[in-house]
Motif scaffolding. Structure first.
Motif, PDB file in Angstrom:
ATOM      1  N   ALA A   1       0.835  -1.202   0.000  1.00 46.47           N
ATOM      2  CA  ALA A   1       0.000   0.000   0.000  1.00 46.47           C
ATOM      3  C   ALA A   1       0.875   1.259   0.000  1.00 46.47           C
ATOM      4  O   ALA A   1       0.577   2.225  -0.715  1.00 46.47           O
ATOM      5  N   ALA A   2       1.949   1.240   0.747  1.00 51.57           N
ATOM      6  CA  ALA A   2       2.856   2.385   0.773  1.00 51.57           C
ATOM      7  C   ALA A   2       3.507   2.586  -0.592  1.00 51.57           C
ATOM      8  O   ALA A   2       3.663   3.731  -1.047  1.00 51.57           O
TER       9      ALA A   2
ATOM     10  N   ASN B   1       3.101   5.935  -2.802  1.00 53.92           N
ATOM     11  CA  ASN B   1       4.295   6.674  -3.237  1.00 53.92           C
ATOM     12  C   ASN B   1       4.350   6.793  -4.756  1.00 53.92           C
ATOM     13  O   ASN B   1       4.781   7.813  -5.287  1.00 53.92           O
ATOM     14  N   ALA B   2       3.916   5.762  -5.468  1.00 50.49           N
ATOM     15  CA  ALA B   2       3.910   5.807  -6.921  1.00 50.49           C
ATOM     16  C   ALA B   2       2.887   6.846  -7.404  1.00 50.49           C
ATOM     17  O   ALA B   2       3.148   7.574  -8.376  1.00 50.49           O
TER      18      ALA B   2
END
Length: 74
Positions: free
Chosen positions: A64-65, A69-70
């Motif tokens: 999920a992070a 971030n993407a």
């Protein structure tokens, strides 16, 4: 009880932790017992399931992070 390859790797990882939590310490203690009573075997099985769930949750949070971030980078 350490015939499971995942459990063998996880126990090695847990032994390397500086400060395992109470659940992880109990898992290590029960996994090291040579003869398990039925009650201890049930506890060990429950702790293994909980540790696998914890590992999956950690991987899901990391994924999920990465997605967040993407999106922020785009």
């Amino acid at each position: 009880m350490t015939q499971d390859p995942w459990l063998t790797k996880r126990l090695a990882y847990l032994r390397g932790l500086k400060a395992p939590n109470d659940q992880q310490r109990l898992l290590l203690m029960l996994a090291d017992k040579p003869d398990l009573a039925a009650d201890d075997a049930r506890k060990l099985a429950a702790l293994v399931r909980a540790e696998k769930a914890s590992e999956r949750a950690l991987k899901a949070r990391a994924e999920a992070a990465r997605v967040i971030n993407a999106d922020e980078a785009a």
